[in-house]
Motif scaffolding. Structure first.
Motif, PDB file in Angstrom:
ATOM      1  N   ASN A  68      32.741  13.619  24.352  1.00 16.82           N
ATOM      2  CA  ASN A  68      32.441  12.343  25.004  1.00 16.82           C
ATOM      3  C   ASN A  68      33.627  11.823  25.805  1.00 16.82           C
ATOM      4  OD1 ASN A  68      30.960  12.477  22.251  1.00 16.82           O
ATOM      5  ND2 ASN A  68      29.697  11.054  23.436  1.00 16.82           N
TER       6      ASN A  68
ATOM      7  N   TRP B 249      26.233   7.563  25.078  1.00 15.03           N
ATOM      8  CA  TRP B 249      27.131   8.717  24.993  1.00 15.03           C
ATOM      9  C   TRP B 249      28.526   8.383  25.509  1.00 15.03           C
ATOM     10  CZ3 TRP B 249      25.025  12.674  22.388  1.00 15.03           C
ATOM     11  CH2 TRP B 249      23.631  12.804  22.383  1.00 15.03           C
TER      12      TRP B 249
ATOM     13  N   GLY C 106      26.371  10.731  19.683  1.00 15.81           N
ATOM     14  CA  GLY C 106      25.382   9.847  20.288  1.00 15.81           C
ATOM     15  C   GLY C 106      25.130   8.638  19.406  1.00 15.81           C
TER      16      GLY C 106
END
Length: 389
Positions: free
Chosen positions: A140, A100, A89
């Motif tokens: 991610n 993100w 993050g």
């Protein structure tokens, strides 16, 4: 009026490459923050100390730069043949926003070490002495990364003599392999071209290489925007007009790459894409006073992260550089001299970095199986971070 006390959350403050951030084990987070949502974002914002209109992060763990306002959540992997799931993050400094949308390549170097030290890896996979191979699932971008972590007497070896420009002190070398580094499920070149003409109202039209590798990145020639390619942070970050120009380029490039539908959406996607400008190898003096000569490098690259020129080079952007350099005809490849190459050494504001990548043309589409570079990592502090309820 009574106020609730602070809560305490186990955390580790780590440096990885030229970045640092706050690392958490998923199960150590408060229950509401163990799932995606506003509670998690609010917690991480408060840990870092954002949003901070003073841009200092005095009341948090952040360092008030894109390289030092980062958070990582790790857990035992839910993916077959992987050891740990890695979620990154990027915390905005002056806005209540956690991005993100991408990975942090620099902090990747610290993921394996944290996972081993915090019991997230099967002990049978950690040698008493040697190198532990940690299979990381980057949540991610849904990609596999392999970290080679040195082990001495059953523990992570952090000290060593490996030097990394942009990091003051030497440490142990951690080799990181980014497998199939094209970002996401789309094509490496979302427009289908290795070079496009990017039209940016109010700025101009110029050639651009837009690539999804490591992290979505827009490469432009330094000369096309009246730069040399050897600029340092103060040359860019103290120039509001220049920063506005780069953000405008980023927004229009993001639309052309299909990452957003309208330029207004770029503000909510600050971490990606990146914008970088390149030029042929040129002599300069780095931010530490080190002389970089044309014999040291193949080209020079400068990249922006979260609206500011990066003090060195983002690890994911280095993957994009290495990948683009390996593909004939991209602006990165041409700046490096053109032709076929499996590795490139580029100059950045803090010095130089070498990254390797091998590309091949498969059914008319460029593919890169992996990109490799070396970083280092170190625990700076461990214990519990306190957060007001």
């Amino acid at each position: 009026m009574a106020h609730l006390p602070q809560i305490r959350i186990p955390a580790t403050y780590m440096r990885g490459g030229t970045s640092k951030g706050v690392f958490f084990s998923l199960t150590d987070l408060p229950q509401a923050a163990q799932v995606v949502g506003p509670e998690r974002d609010a917690l991480l914002l408060r840990v870092i100390g954002s949003p901070d209109p003073y841009a200092k992060h005095t009341d948090g763990m952040g360092g008030a730069t894109s390289s030092t306002s980062k958070t990582v959540i790790l857990s035992k992997s839910t993916q077959a043949d992987h050891d740990v799931d890695y979620l990154f993050g990027q915390v905005a400094i002056d806005k209540p926003f956690v991005d993100w949308s991408g990975n942090c390549g620099n902090l990747t170097a610290a993921v394996g070490s944290f996972a081993i030290s915090n019991g997230l890896i099967d002990p049978s996979r950690v040698l008493q002495n040697g190198t532990a191979v940690v299979r990381i699932w980057q949540a991610n971008i849904q990609k596999t990364i392999i970290a080679h972590v040195p082990i001495t007497d059953g523990e992570v070896q952090e000290t060593g003599d490996f030097e990394l420009d942009g990091v003051t002190f030497p440490a142990a070398e951690v080799q990181v392999e980014f497998l199939d580094p094209a970002d996401g499920d789309g094509a490496m070149f979302p427009t289908g071209n290795v070079v496009d003409v990017l039209e940016v109202p109010g700025v101009g039209s110029f050639n651009a290489t837009m690539i999804n590798a490591g992290i979505p990145t827009i490469f432009i020639n330094a000369a096309d925007i009246n730069y040399v390619g050897t600029e340092l942070q103060d040359d860019i970050n103290n120039d509001d007009k220049a920063l506005t120009m780069f953000e405008t380029i980023r927004a229009y490039g993001a639309v052309k790459m299909g990452l957003i539908k309208h330029i207004d959406e770029a503000a909510a996607r600050q971490h990606t894409p990146k914008v970088a400008f390149v030029a042929p190898a040129t002599e300069y003096v780095s931010s530490s006073g080190k002389s970089v000569t044309t014999a040291d490098i193949d080209l020079v690259v400068r990249a922006l992260s979260m609206g500011k020129l990066h003090h060195a080079m983002m690890g994911t952007a280095a993957v994009a550089i290495g990948t683009a350099a390996a593909i004939p005809g991209t602006l990165v490849n041409l700046a490096a001299g053109g032709g076929e190459r499996s590795a490139v050494r580029f100059g950045h504001p803090s010095g130089t970095l070498r990254v390797g990548a091998e590309a091949e043309l498969v059914q008319g589409q460029w593919q890169v199986k992996k990109a490799i570079m070396s970083r280092s990592a170190r625990v700076l502090m461990e214990g519990k971070v306190r957060v007001p309820q």
